[in-house]
Write a protein that holds these residues in place. Structure first.
Motif, PDB file in Angstrom:
ATOM      1  N   GLN A   1      -5.078  -0.093  -9.034  1.00 29.80           N
ATOM      2  CA  GLN A   1      -3.931  -0.373  -8.147  1.00 29.80           C
ATOM      3  C   GLN A   1      -3.914  -1.851  -7.744  1.00 29.80           C
ATOM      4  O   GLN A   1      -3.744  -2.202  -6.576  1.00 29.80           O
ATOM      5  CB  GLN A   1      -3.980   0.517  -6.889  1.00 29.80           C
ATOM      6  CG  GLN A   1      -4.154   1.989  -7.138  1.00 29.80           C
ATOM      7  CD  GLN A   1      -2.952   2.644  -7.826  1.00 29.80           C
ATOM      8  OE1 GLN A   1      -2.142   1.972  -8.454  1.00 29.80           O
ATOM      9  NE2 GLN A   1      -2.828   3.967  -7.691  1.00 29.80           N
ATOM     10  N   THR A   2      -4.094  -2.709  -8.714  1.00 28.89           N
ATOM     11  CA  THR A   2      -4.216  -4.146  -8.482  1.00 28.89           C
ATOM     12  C   THR A   2      -3.000  -4.872  -9.041  1.00 28.89           C
ATOM     13  O   THR A   2      -2.509  -4.536 -10.125  1.00 28.89           O
ATOM     14  CB  THR A   2      -5.515  -4.675  -9.123  1.00 28.89           C
ATOM     15  OG1 THR A   2      -6.627  -4.115  -8.408  1.00 28.89           O
ATOM     16  CG2 THR A   2      -5.609  -6.177  -9.075  1.00 28.89           C
ATOM     17  N   THR A   3      -2.511  -5.873  -8.315  1.00 36.15           N
ATOM     18  CA  THR A   3      -1.298  -6.581  -8.719  1.00 36.15           C
ATOM     19  C   THR A   3      -1.466  -8.087  -8.599  1.00 36.15           C
ATOM     20  O   THR A   3      -2.332  -8.573  -7.863  1.00 36.15           O
ATOM     21  CB  THR A   3      -0.100  -6.153  -7.848  1.00 36.15           C
ATOM     22  OG1 THR A   3      -0.366  -6.500  -6.485  1.00 36.15           O
ATOM     23  CG2 THR A   3       0.148  -4.657  -7.938  1.00 36.15           C
ATOM     24  N   ASP A   4      -0.615  -8.802  -9.340  1.00 34.35           N
ATOM     25  CA  ASP A   4      -0.537 -10.266  -9.245  1.00 34.35           C
ATOM     26  C   ASP A   4      -1.924 -10.899  -9.355  1.00 34.35           C
ATOM     27  O   ASP A   4      -2.380 -11.622  -8.472  1.00 34.35           O
ATOM     28  CB  ASP A   4       0.129 -10.685  -7.933  1.00 34.35           C
ATOM     29  CG  ASP A   4       1.558 -10.173  -7.835  1.00 34.35           C
ATOM     30  OD1 ASP A   4       2.318 -10.374  -8.783  1.00 34.35           O
ATOM     31  OD2 ASP A   4       1.877  -9.543  -6.807  1.00 34.35           O
TER      32      ASP A   4
ATOM     33  N   GLU B   1      -6.351   0.625 -14.095  1.00 35.33           N
ATOM     34  CA  GLU B   1      -6.087   1.996 -13.661  1.00 35.33           C
ATOM     35  C   GLU B   1      -5.082   1.999 -12.525  1.00 35.33           C
ATOM     36  O   GLU B   1      -5.004   1.053 -11.730  1.00 35.33           O
ATOM     37  CB  GLU B   1      -7.388   2.664 -13.197  1.00 35.33           C
ATOM     38  CG  GLU B   1      -8.471   2.720 -14.268  1.00 35.33           C
ATOM     39  CD  GLU B   1      -9.754   3.355 -13.766  1.00 35.33           C
ATOM     40  OE1 GLU B   1      -9.792   3.738 -12.576  1.00 35.33           O
ATOM     41  OE2 GLU B   1     -10.722   3.463 -14.540  1.00 35.33           O
ATOM     42  N   GLY B   2      -4.313   3.091 -12.431  1.00 33.70           N
ATOM     43  CA  GLY B   2      -3.396   3.305 -11.317  1.00 33.70           C
ATOM     44  C   GLY B   2      -1.975   2.904 -11.647  1.00 33.70           C
ATOM     45  O   GLY B   2      -1.717   1.865 -12.250  1.00 33.70           O
ATOM     46  N   GLU B   3      -1.052   3.747 -11.220  1.00 36.10           N
ATOM     47  CA  GLU B   3       0.359   3.512 -11.545  1.00 36.10           C
ATOM     48  C   GLU B   3       0.936   2.279 -10.864  1.00 36.10           C
ATOM     49  O   GLU B   3       1.957   1.734 -11.300  1.00 36.10           O
ATOM     50  CB  GLU B   3       1.189   4.744 -11.175  1.00 36.10           C
ATOM     51  CG  GLU B   3       1.297   5.047  -9.684  1.00 36.10           C
ATOM     52  CD  GLU B   3       0.058   5.725  -9.109  1.00 36.10           C
ATOM     53  OE1 GLU B   3       0.021   5.929  -7.877  1.00 36.10           O
ATOM     54  OE2 GLU B   3      -0.867   6.039  -9.897  1.00 36.10           O
ATOM     55  N   ARG B   4       0.307   1.800  -9.799  1.00 39.34           N
ATOM     56  CA  ARG B   4       0.828   0.615  -9.105  1.00 39.34           C
ATOM     57  C   ARG B   4       0.252  -0.687  -9.645  1.00 39.34           C
ATOM     58  O   ARG B   4       0.641  -1.765  -9.183  1.00 39.34           O
ATOM     59  CB  ARG B   4       0.544   0.728  -7.601  1.00 39.34           C
ATOM     60  CG  ARG B   4       1.375   1.786  -6.902  1.00 39.34           C
ATOM     61  CD  ARG B   4       1.245   1.728  -5.382  1.00 39.34           C
ATOM     62  NE  ARG B   4      -0.062   2.184  -4.919  1.00 39.34           N
ATOM     63  CZ  ARG B   4      -1.035   1.397  -4.474  1.00 39.34           C
ATOM     64  NH1 ARG B   4      -0.863   0.086  -4.423  1.00 39.34           N
ATOM     65  NH2 ARG B   4      -2.188   1.911  -4.059  1.00 39.34           N
ATOM     66  N   SER B   5      -0.657  -0.612 -10.577  1.00 41.77           N
ATOM     67  CA  SER B   5      -1.196  -1.845 -11.159  1.00 41.77           C
ATOM     68  C   SER B   5      -0.103  -2.567 -11.930  1.00 41.77           C
ATOM     69  O   SER B   5       0.637  -1.952 -12.722  1.00 41.77           O
ATOM     70  CB  SER B   5      -2.372  -1.535 -12.095  1.00 41.77           C
ATOM     71  OG  SER B   5      -3.509  -1.137 -11.354  1.00 41.77           O
ATOM     72  N   ALA B   6       0.014  -3.883 -11.700  1.00 39.56           N
ATOM     73  CA  ALA B   6       1.085  -4.647 -12.335  1.00 39.56           C
ATOM     74  C   ALA B   6       0.771  -6.131 -12.276  1.00 39.56           C
ATOM     75  O   ALA B   6      -0.017  -6.583 -11.437  1.00 39.56           O
ATOM     76  CB  ALA B   6       2.424  -4.370 -11.648  1.00 39.56           C
TER      77      ALA B   6
ATOM     78  N   ARG C   1      -5.385   6.456 -16.014  1.00 38.70           N
ATOM     79  CA  ARG C   1      -5.109   6.978 -14.673  1.00 38.70           C
ATOM     80  C   ARG C   1      -3.769   6.480 -14.134  1.00 38.70           C
ATOM     81  O   ARG C   1      -3.642   6.073 -12.988  1.00 38.70           O
ATOM     82  CB  ARG C   1      -6.234   6.624 -13.710  1.00 38.70           C
ATOM     83  CG  ARG C   1      -7.574   7.236 -14.106  1.00 38.70           C
ATOM     84  CD  ARG C   1      -8.708   6.758 -13.217  1.00 38.70           C
ATOM     85  NE  ARG C   1      -9.959   7.342 -13.629  1.00 38.70           N
ATOM     86  CZ  ARG C   1     -10.576   8.369 -13.035  1.00 38.70           C
ATOM     87  NH1 ARG C   1     -10.024   8.932 -11.956  1.00 38.70           N
ATOM     88  NH2 ARG C   1     -11.718   8.826 -13.489  1.00 38.70           N
ATOM     89  N   GLY C   2      -2.767   6.531 -15.003  1.00 38.17           N
ATOM     90  CA  GLY C   2      -1.415   6.179 -14.592  1.00 38.17           C
ATOM     91  C   GLY C   2      -1.009   4.763 -14.908  1.00 38.17           C
ATOM     92  O   GLY C   2       0.176   4.421 -14.811  1.00 38.17           O
ATOM     93  N   ALA C   3      -1.942   3.906 -15.272  1.00 40.68           N
ATOM     94  CA  ALA C   3      -1.588   2.529 -15.634  1.00 40.68           C
ATOM     95  C   ALA C   3      -0.988   2.501 -17.032  1.00 40.68           C
ATOM     96  O   ALA C   3      -1.387   3.261 -17.920  1.00 40.68           O
ATOM     97  CB  ALA C   3      -2.815   1.637 -15.578  1.00 40.68           C
ATOM     98  N   THR C   4      -0.024   1.616 -17.253  1.00 38.45           N
ATOM     99  CA  THR C   4       0.638   1.480 -18.547  1.00 38.45           C
ATOM    100  C   THR C   4       0.398   0.085 -19.098  1.00 38.45           C
ATOM    101  O   THR C   4       0.045  -0.842 -18.357  1.00 38.45           O
ATOM    102  CB  THR C   4       2.146   1.722 -18.405  1.00 38.45           C
ATOM    103  OG1 THR C   4       2.693   0.687 -17.570  1.00 38.45           O
ATOM    104  CG2 THR C   4       2.430   3.083 -17.766  1.00 38.45           C
TER     105      THR C   4
END
Length: 576
Positions: A521-524, A543-548, A568-571
């Motif tokens: 769930q890590t970004t930027d 991992e995680g859908e909010r990672s971007a 785990r939801g990461a694309t």
């Protein structure tokens, strides 16, 4: 009792004065046989000289040298048996009443109970001079005007005073082993402080004092804390040696809500916190010192701590957490710098925790507004260290040191909880070698407990080098992470981190570990010029859908079978 002061007068000497008398001259002459015999004659320090170098008449407003008050002149006997509390206190009182002076503790062992230092008094400890604490509890009492928190029974104290100095190569020995019961003050997690052991004397307490100096002295064997400095201003601790390992809660320096505090050239070995900085400490510098303890070296808790630098220090044989910051509601830690530090054989190297949810209710909490805690602008630079997996027994502590779950195989931990985020945390030029040994089960950890109290309370770490959770503005630059034994945990785990830069990270991989770096769930986040030192199955696991907006660029990852995986939801769109 008449004042028994000693002052030396070069005006009576056959040799004329060629320069003003220095303090060293005074002390040298004070140790002469004339002083031992109790002789007194005035020393004129302000006598002027003529153009030809001869001594002229002193001006009408001449400044006389401070008087010296030898405690033996007040009845003190340095045989280690006679109780000298009244005699030493009489010398202190006389110096104070004379508008200042030097109280001399000559060669010998002077047994004493509670003493109070007063304004404009210097306590000078001769090289073979020792003030030894009594072993009888009835010889101690609470220090005058010393607050009750953490107990106020004390060996030597001062309150609401100024211009106090303790100096010399002698010793203040608290005789603290005589008060050992196996109990502590019960202020740790899960303990009831109401059942704590407070009826024992701290070695030194200073409360609301200004211009306090302790230099060159040896402070040892407190029954409780070593040096407590409470709400003081302009404090100078220079070349002090502390050895405090005879009782539980044997702190070194314990500084609370003080300003303009400067610690330099000190050597501290203790059982509990070596340099605790509690409350609203501001404008503090610690430099050129060495530290060792069972628990923490630099510990921060509560209040508003800011504008603090710690540099050029060596931390060794510290089997708790070398640098520990625990911030809660209504507290703020800001603008604190650690630089040029060596850590040798420590367990937890660095732990920063932020949790605004109260764990324990205190009197008056219901009436206080809940203000989220803040931790920001904390920097670590030019640090080298070796981290051991387990704590060890100290040869100079006479009881067995117990270790808790969560103290083994730790790492650098940056730990925000819930809605609390650490802000602007940087590590630059930091190289650590960890003992390793992390297991496959530990490598699978994702749901790390949402708690940030004591460093060990979150339990096992999911990383062996750096674990960062809830951080905004994280910089890791020129970081090298190595292990002695294989470790199946990632070297670095970022969990709910944003605005991060990982630059020039060199880390060992492991073909049996899930990855070398994990982002949840890590970004930027920019990962630039990484180096993989040994083969790995995967370098970066996202991992995680909010990672971007995670960018991996450059570097040398030839030893990785795969550079990036998504789970785990990461694309794949999370990385570039």
């Amino acid at each position: 009792m008449p004042t028994k002061s000693v002052a030396l007068n070069d005006a009576t000497s056959a040799r004329p004065l060629q320069s003003p008398i220095t303090r060293r001259d005074w002390l040298t002459r004070a140790a002469a046989p004339a002083l031992a015999a109790g002789l007194a004659y005035p020393l004129v320090a302000g006598a002027g000289t003529t153009a030809t170098g001869t001594v002229g008449a002193p001006p009408a407003s001449d400044i006389r040298a401070p008087h010296f008050f030898d405690i033996r002149a007040y009845g003190a006997i340095g045989d280690g048996v006679t109780l000298n509390t009244a005699a030493i206190q009489a010398a202190i009182d006389a110096a104070h009443e004379a508008n200042g002076g030097v109280v001399l503790v000559p060669s010998g062992t002077f047994l004493s109970g509670t003493l109070e230092l007063k304004s404009n008094v210097t306590l000078h400890l001769a090289t073979q001079g020792k003030i030894l604490g009594s072993t009888r509890a009835e010889d101690y009492h609470a220090g005058r005007a010393i607050p009750r928190g953490n107990g106020n029974i004390v060996f030597i104290s001062a309150a609401d005073a100024e211009n106090i100095t303790i100096e010399g190569n002698g010793t203040i020995d608290g005789n603290g082993r005589a008060f050992y019961t196996g109990r502590g003050d019960n202020t740790g997690p899960g303990q009831n402080s109401a059942d704590g052991y407070y009826q024992r004397p701290h070695l030194l307490i200073f409360s609301r004092c200004k211009n306090l100096r302790i230099r060159d002295a040896f402070l040892t064997a407190a029954a409780y804390h070593g040096v407590r400095i409470l709400n003081c201003e302009r404090v100078y601790l220079d070349n002090v040696r502390v050895h405090n390992r005879v009782n539980k809660n044997n702190d070194g320096f314990h500084i609370v809500s003080s300003r303009y505090v400067h610690i330099n050239g000190c050597d501290v070995t203790c059982q509990d916190d070596a340099c605790a900085l509690f409350g609203s400490n501001k404008y503090v510098t610690v430099a050129n010192s060495t530290f060792s303890t069972r628990w923490s070296i630099f510990r921060f808790g509560g209040g508003e701590a800011e504008n603090i630098t710690i540099s050029n220090c060596v931390i060794y044989e510290t089997y708790g957490c070398a640098i520990k910051m625990s911030c809660r509601a209504n507290s703020r830690f800001e603008n604190i710098s650690f630089s040029n530090i060596i850590m040798r054989d420590v367990t937890g190297p660095i732990s920063i925790g932020l949790d605004s949810v109260r764990r324990r209710q205190r009197p008056g909490d219901a009436q206080r507004p809940l203000i989220p805690g803040k931790v920001r602008n904390i920097s670590f630079s030019h640090i080298r260290g070796t981290v051991v997996a387990h704590g060890r027994q100290f040869a100079d502590m006479h009881w067995e040191q117990g270790y808790r779950p969560g103290e083994d195989r730790t790492c650098i931990t940056l730990n925000g909880v819930g809605n609390d985020f650490l802000e602007n945390i940087s590590l630059n030029d930091v190289h650590f070698t960890f003992e390793g040994g992390g297991t496959e089960a530990e490598s699978r950890l994702r749901d790390v407990p949402q708690i940030a109290g004591e460093y060990f309370e979150i339990g096992d770490r999911p990383a062996h080098g750096v674990y960062a959770r809830n951080v905004r503005g994280l910089t890791l630059d020129n970081i090298r992470i190595e292990t002695v034994k294989p470790d199946l945990r990632p070297a670095v785990v970022l969990d709910n981190v944003s605005d991060a830069a990982l630059l020039n990270i060199a880390a060992q991989g492991n073909v049996n570990a899930p990855s070398t770096l994990r982002c949840i769930q890590t970004t930027d986040t920019l990962i630039s010029a990484p180096r993989l030192l040994t083969p790995a199955a995967v370098y970066l696991a996202v991992e995680g859908e909010r990672s971007a907006a995670i960018t991996l660029e450059g570097g040398d990852l030839r030893k990785a079978a795969k550079k990036i995986t998504h789970d785990r939801g990461a694309t794949p769109s999370a990385t570039a």
